[in-house]
Design an enzyme around this catalytic site. Sequence first.
Site, PDB file in Angstrom:
ATOM      1  N   ASN A 122       0.853  -1.182   0.000  1.00  0.00           N
ATOM      2  CA  ASN A 122       0.000   0.000   0.000  1.00  0.00           C
ATOM      3  C   ASN A 122       0.887   1.229   0.000  1.00  0.00           C
ATOM      4  O   ASN A 122       1.268   1.746   1.050  1.00  0.00           O
ATOM      5  CB  ASN A 122      -0.932   0.002   1.213  1.00  0.00           C
ATOM      6  CG  ASN A 122      -1.843   1.217   1.228  1.00  0.00           C
ATOM      7  OD1 ASN A 122      -2.107   1.820   0.186  1.00  0.00           O
ATOM      8  ND2 ASN A 122      -2.305   1.595   2.412  1.00  0.00           N
ATOM      9  N   ILE A 123       1.268   1.689  -1.173  1.00  0.00           N
ATOM     10  CA  ILE A 123       2.136   2.844  -1.298  1.00  0.00           C
ATOM     11  C   ILE A 123       1.260   4.093  -1.255  1.00  0.00           C
ATOM     12  O   ILE A 123       0.396   4.273  -2.119  1.00  0.00           O
ATOM     13  CB  ILE A 123       2.940   2.805  -2.611  1.00  0.00           C
ATOM     14  CG1 ILE A 123       3.698   1.480  -2.713  1.00  0.00           C
ATOM     15  CG2 ILE A 123       3.906   3.982  -2.689  1.00  0.00           C
ATOM     16  CD1 ILE A 123       4.318   1.236  -4.074  1.00  0.00           C
ATOM     17  N   CYS A 147      15.543   5.673   2.848  1.00  0.00           N
ATOM     18  CA  CYS A 147      14.639   4.822   3.625  1.00  0.00           C
ATOM     19  C   CYS A 147      15.541   3.864   4.395  1.00  0.00           C
ATOM     20  O   CYS A 147      16.596   4.276   4.873  1.00  0.00           O
ATOM     21  CB  CYS A 147      13.618   4.116   2.725  1.00  0.00           C
ATOM     22  SG  CYS A 147      14.319   3.176   1.348  1.00  0.00           S
TER      23      CYS A 147
END
Length: 212
Positions: A122-123, A147
């Site tokens: 789920n970006i 990240c």
Amino acid sequence: MKVELNPNHHHQDQGTETEMCRTIEVVAGGVVLSPAKQIAGADDCAEDLFIPPLNFSMVDNGIFRSGFPESANFSFLQTLGLRSIICLCPEPYPEANVEFLKSNGIKLFQFGIEGYKEPFVNIPEDIIREALKVVLDVRNHPVLIHCKRGKHRTGCLVGCLRKLQRWCLTSVFDEYQRFAAAKARVADQRFMEMFDVSSLKHLPMPFSCSKR
């Protein structure tokens, strides 16, 4: 939410920030980096090496990408003269990293995107869009995007930037796959392909690739 280590300093765009971004602005009274020490012997080599973070690379003029910086990477990052760091991880920033930012006058923009594994992907498009606005603001340059490993979340953000720079999808995917390697995800590439850059085209593009 905006967290300032210096309570007397307020970012001029504070009123427009949303809960999707946490900003830590640290102000140092002019930090002058001393010249690198000359290596006197083999025993001193380890102290004088500049070690870049995992998956470090230059994206464009004033824009860099990498995995999560560790203490061993701080000397290298100082050579970049960073103004800002964009962190795409939701976890609290480590204390050692916060101290590094404070001592070097670097602002942290934190956009919390959970790590994920296919098929549970789920970006968040809205967060990627807000992070892109930070990347496009030349006042934040030089900026480092990172990240955890510098592969998926960073790769998606850089891939969407490449679409703004009018790269063809083949080139966007090639760059993404170069950093993700065996960990490349179809869902990431589908996200980049479907990402709509039209709402960002009005923003200035102060990058070398945008002048083609």
